[in-house]
Enzyme design. Structure first.
Site, PDB file in Angstrom:
ATOM      1  N   GLU A 170      15.100  24.399   7.192  1.00  0.00           N
ATOM      2  CA  GLU A 170      14.718  23.776   5.881  1.00  0.00           C
ATOM      3  C   GLU A 170      15.409  24.339   4.757  1.00  0.00           C
ATOM      4  OE1 GLU A 170      10.371  24.630   5.570  1.00  0.00           O
ATOM      5  OE2 GLU A 170       9.827  23.488   7.316  1.00  0.00           O
ATOM      6  N   HIS A 209       7.885  19.759   3.736  1.00  0.00           N
ATOM      7  CA  HIS A 209       7.137  21.032   3.595  1.00  0.00           C
ATOM      8  C   HIS A 209       6.070  21.397   2.093  1.00  0.00           C
ATOM      9  CE1 HIS A 209       6.888  25.500   5.448  1.00  0.00           C
ATOM     10  NE2 HIS A 209       5.913  24.770   4.694  1.00  0.00           N
ATOM     11  N   ASP A 218       5.731  18.038   8.447  1.00  0.00           N
ATOM     12  CA  ASP A 218       5.795  18.611   7.034  1.00  0.00           C
ATOM     13  C   ASP A 218       6.670  19.673   7.225  1.00  0.00           C
ATOM     14  OD1 ASP A 218       5.214  18.771   4.006  1.00  0.00           O
ATOM     15  OD2 ASP A 218       4.090  20.547   4.814  1.00  0.00           O
ATOM     16  N   ALA A 252       2.189  23.062  10.433  1.00  0.00           N
ATOM     17  CA  ALA A 252       2.183  24.628  10.599  1.00  0.00           C
ATOM     18  C   ALA A 252       3.592  25.227  10.289  1.00  0.00           C
ATOM     19  CB  ALA A 252       1.757  25.115  11.859  1.00  0.00           C
ATOM     20  N   ARG A 253       4.459  25.193  11.416  1.00  0.00           N
ATOM     21  CA  ARG A 253       5.861  25.780  11.330  1.00  0.00           C
ATOM     22  C   ARG A 253       6.746  24.887  12.319  1.00  0.00           C
ATOM     23  NH1 ARG A 253       4.076  27.551   7.371  1.00  0.00           N
ATOM     24  NH2 ARG A 253       4.336  29.750   6.560  1.00  0.00           N
ATOM     25  N   ILE A 310      -7.430  27.056   9.184  1.00  0.00           N
ATOM     26  CA  ILE A 310      -6.934  25.569   8.604  1.00  0.00           C
ATOM     27  C   ILE A 310      -7.553  24.837   9.917  1.00  0.00           C
ATOM     28  CG2 ILE A 310      -5.050  24.088   8.792  1.00  0.00           C
ATOM     29  CD1 ILE A 310      -3.500  26.094   7.335  1.00  0.00           C
ATOM     30  N   GLY A 370       2.818  21.074   2.186  1.00  0.00           N
ATOM     31  CA  GLY A 370       1.496  21.302   2.563  1.00  0.00           C
ATOM     32  C   GLY A 370       0.914  22.408   1.698  1.00  0.00           C
TER      33      GLY A 370
END
Length: 320
Positions: A267, A286, A262, A237-238, A158, A288
């Site tokens: 979550e 989230h 994101d 990413a996280r 990525i 993505g």
């Protein structure tokens, strides 16, 4: 005929049947149940999933630590979308004799969302749209990307795409990760620098690391202060890569220009969470990897994983 129960988890958009013929498994003795809402606790997940032999999980929306796996006595096959899932204890699954299989994914979905968030922040798009709908006209001033410096933390698949996007926009690109070499950075169109240099010299920093024990909290107060009042942090990413409390303070006290996010530590993001009210943010839930192309790969190959396991020839097996 042996009968099995299959749970498809966290189908938030209720679209799993659009991307794979799950209903066809009934002819083979597999009863399919779809869960569209997230579990609010580990206890709720265990209570709901205890009767199932097969579980198809969507990314890391539901966690499977040892405590959960030990409480699912009938579980034989656990399928995750993607070929890595930090929410699954692979060692515990192996000890329990649970087969864990993965899928491929879209290489374009997450990088494209990253760039969308970056552009949305740079040009104040959420603010301008909301203002326009409220009857106002041109309420702010954005900034251009050309000539700016982009710092990429994690130059994997990525990160390399992001470096290519940055080059197309005329940006200077810096990169850092714990094992990155100067040659690898140069091959991707970036310049290797130290972590401190990346945060202090970049106008925008974007994160593209896998979450692990050594990367959790890799961005904290020190890094955010180095990024400075003109710096933007982007994270697709996280969430736990960033010290969330430090980020909230950085936004509220103006250490950084803003954040485009994101992903989050918890979550779905709870109602009333401080980030929902923090200034200078662009937030998405989230998404993505949430594209038609990605879901075709995820659900299509998850279906193949189940069929292969039923045939006694599991594919894309993860872990030991």
């Amino acid at each position: 005929m042996t009968e099995y129960r299959l749970a498809i988890l966290d189908d938030y958009q209720q679209v799993s049947s659009d991307y794979a013929p799950w209903e066809s498994l009934l002819d083979g003795g597999v009863k399919v149940t779809v869960f569209s809402a997230p579990f609010v606790s580990e206890e709720q997940a265990v209570a709901a999933l205890a009767p199932f032999d097969i579980i198809a999980a969507m990314r890391e929306r539901t966690r499977f630590p040892q405590s959960v796996l030990d409480s699912l006595p009938d579980l034989k096959l656990l399928v995750t979308t993607g070929m890595a899932n930090a929410a699954i204890d692979l060692e515990a699954a192996s000890e329990r004799g649970i087969v864990v299989c993965g899928t491929g994914g879209s290489p374009a979905a997450a990088p494209e969302l990253t760039w969308a968030l970056l552009l949305a922040f740079a040009r104040n798009l959420p603010v301008e749209e909301n203002s326009l709908r409220a009857g106002e006209w041109q309420t702010g001033v954005g900034f251009e990307l050309e000539g700016k410096t982009l710092g990429i933390v994690g130059l994997g698949k990525i990160g390399k795409r992001i470096a290519g996007y940055a080059a197309a926009f005329g940006m200077d690109v810096l990169a850092w990760s714990q094992n990155l070499t100067a040659d690898a950075a140069e091959a991707a169109g970036a310049r290797l620098v130290s972590k401190e240099e990346l945060f202090s010299e970049s106008d925008i920093v974007t994160l593209h690391l896998r979450l692990s024990e050594r990367t959790e909290g890799i961005v904290g107060s020190e890094e955010l202060r180095l990024l400075g009042p003109d710096g933007l942090l982007v994270n697709t990413a996280r969430g736990p890569l960033v010290d969330e409390a430090a980020l909230i303070r950085a936004l509220e006290e103006g250490w950084i220009r803003g954040a485009a996010l994101d992903v989050f530590e918890e979550e779905p993001l709870p109602a009333g969470h401080a980030l929902l009210h923090a200034p200078r943010t662009v937030l998405t839930p989230h998404v993505g990897y949430v594209t038609h192309e990605s879901y075709r790969k995820f659900y299509g190959e998850a279906f193949e994983d189940v069929k292969a396991w039923l045939a006694g020839e599991p594919v894309r097996v993860l872990g030991g």
